[in-house]
Design an enzyme around this catalytic site. Structure first.
Site, mmCIF file in Angstrom:
data_model
loop_
_atom_site.group_PDB
_atom_site.id
_atom_site.type_symbol
_atom_site.label_atom_id
_atom_site.label_comp_id
_atom_site.label_asym_id
_atom_site.label_seq_id
_atom_site.Cartn_x
_atom_site.Cartn_y
_atom_site.Cartn_z
ATOM 1 N N HIS A 83 -8.306 -2.476 -6.466
ATOM 2 C CA HIS A 83 -8.330 -2.705 -5.020
ATOM 3 C C HIS A 83 -9.466 -1.899 -4.389
ATOM 4 O O HIS A 83 -9.746 -0.776 -4.833
ATOM 5 C CB HIS A 83 -6.978 -2.300 -4.422
ATOM 6 C CG HIS A 83 -6.804 -2.772 -3.018
ATOM 7 N ND1 HIS A 83 -7.417 -2.154 -1.960
ATOM 8 C CD2 HIS A 83 -6.117 -3.815 -2.500
ATOM 9 C CE1 HIS A 83 -7.093 -2.802 -0.842
ATOM 10 N NE2 HIS A 83 -6.306 -3.809 -1.147
ATOM 11 N N LYS A 105 0.845 -1.204 0.000
ATOM 12 C CA LYS A 105 0.000 0.000 0.000
ATOM 13 C C LYS A 105 0.881 1.257 0.000
ATOM 14 O O LYS A 105 1.944 1.254 -0.605
ATOM 15 C CB LYS A 105 -0.962 -0.042 1.181
ATOM 16 C CG LYS A 105 -1.713 -1.379 1.242
ATOM 17 C CD LYS A 105 -2.837 -1.394 2.208
ATOM 18 C CE LYS A 105 -3.486 -2.777 2.169
ATOM 19 N NZ LYS A 105 -4.728 -2.859 2.862
ATOM 20 N N GLU A 131 -11.275 -9.969 -1.906
ATOM 21 C CA GLU A 131 -10.972 -9.189 -0.708
ATOM 22 C C GLU A 131 -12.220 -8.464 -0.231
ATOM 23 O O GLU A 131 -12.516 -7.367 -0.726
ATOM 24 C CB GLU A 131 -9.882 -8.147 -1.000
ATOM 25 C CG GLU A 131 -8.506 -8.716 -1.133
ATOM 26 C CD GLU A 131 -7.401 -7.700 -0.842
ATOM 27 O OE1 GLU A 131 -6.271 -8.131 -0.664
ATOM 28 O OE2 GLU A 131 -7.686 -6.483 -0.799
HETATM 29 P P1 PGA Z 1 -4.452 -6.580 4.877
HETATM 30 O O1 PGA Z 1 -4.633 -5.959 3.438
HETATM 31 O O2 PGA Z 1 -3.661 -7.836 4.734
HETATM 32 O O3 PGA Z 1 -3.731 -5.515 5.654
HETATM 33 O O4 PGA Z 1 -5.811 -6.853 5.433
HETATM 34 C C1 PGA Z 1 -4.825 -6.768 2.311
HETATM 35 C C2 PGA Z 1 -5.075 -5.886 1.127
HETATM 36 O O5 PGA Z 1 -5.767 -4.871 1.275
HETATM 37 O O6 PGA Z 1 -4.594 -6.178 0.024
#
Ligand code: PGA
Length: 240
Positions: A97, A9, A155
């Site tokens: 995303h 990110k 996700e």
């Molecule tokens: P996370 O994020 O593992 O911190 O939950 C996953 C993502 O958003 O790709």
């Protein structure tokens, strides 16, 4: 092939990137065979990481991916990074995303344009979705041979962890929910692989990794921490 995708990110300075690479290098561990490890840092760090890996390789082959790309070709689009520019550095790209949909109001139409740009330059799109309709839209109009190159990643936004503490705080989606969704996608597109992401960490990775229907995992916050990242790779190994 199974996948572990690290989605960094919007995090890390160049010094922190080097420290992470150094810690992973020193650990001298690798994933099980037939596992692709894909690191998706910010655009800013792609060249740095690629060069560092050339000078001092890790114990395994770390592939690079971006977290986004321009829906447009190269040209007069100030502030954008085009697929052709990225193809020099990466093999994969996360598209659609939920954070981009939420904070940057990215639409299905833009995501389709991005998928087309990625495919044009031989980048493998990792298309995120939380609803089946998003998968259907991304796939619409693509020829079978092209479509099967796409990796989908399930996700649910509520499962994504908050960036608190060393590995984040969040509640991963229940396994049954993940399997139900993955089965729906594979019914429509039996050739495509589907990953799961949302609060994946070293202590729950095995739960997903041992499921043959789940083709891999995506870890966000947990992957920022090199010790946790190393543990995830190691746990995948002990499961295989
Ligand atoms: P996370 O994020 O593992 O911190 O939950 C996953 C993502 O958003 O790709």
């Amino acid at each position: 092939m199974k996948y572990i995708v690290a989605n960094w990110k919007s995090n890390k300075t160049s010094i922190e990137v080097k420290e992470w690479l150094e810690a992973v290098r020193k650990a001298n561990v690798g994933p099980p065979s037939a596992t692709e490890i894909i690191l998706c840092p910010s655009f800013l760090h792609l060249a740095l990481i690629k060069k560092e890996l050339e000078i001092q390789p890790l114990a395994f082959s770390l592939k690079l991916g971006a977290q986004n790309l321009s829906p447009y070709p190269e040209g007069t689009y100030t502030g954008e990074v085009a697929a052709r520019m990225l193809a020099e550095w990466i093999e994969y790209v996360i598209l659609g995303h939920s954070e981009r949909r939420q904070y940057f109001k990215e639409t299905n139409h833009e995501i389709k344009l991005k998928v087309a740009q990625a495919l044009k330059y031989n980048l493998i799109p990792i298309v995120a979705f939380s609803e089946l309709s998003q998968v259907e839209t991304a796939a619409q109009g693509l020829e079978e041979k092209v479509l099967e190159k796409i990796l989908f990643m399930y996700e649910p936004p509520e499962a994504i962890s908050r960036q608190e503490g060393p590995i984040g705080v969040g509640q991963a989606a229940p396994l049954e929910q993940i399997l139900t969704m993955i089965r729906k996608v594979k019914e429509l597109m039996p050739q495509n692989q589907v990953l799961y992401g949302g609060s994946v960490k070293s202590d729950n990775l095995a739960l997903y990794w041992q499921e043959p229907e789940i083709d891999g995992v995506v870890a966000g916050t947990a992957s920022l921490n090199p010790e946790e990242f190393i543990k995830m790779i190691t746990h995948a190994k002990t499961q295989t």
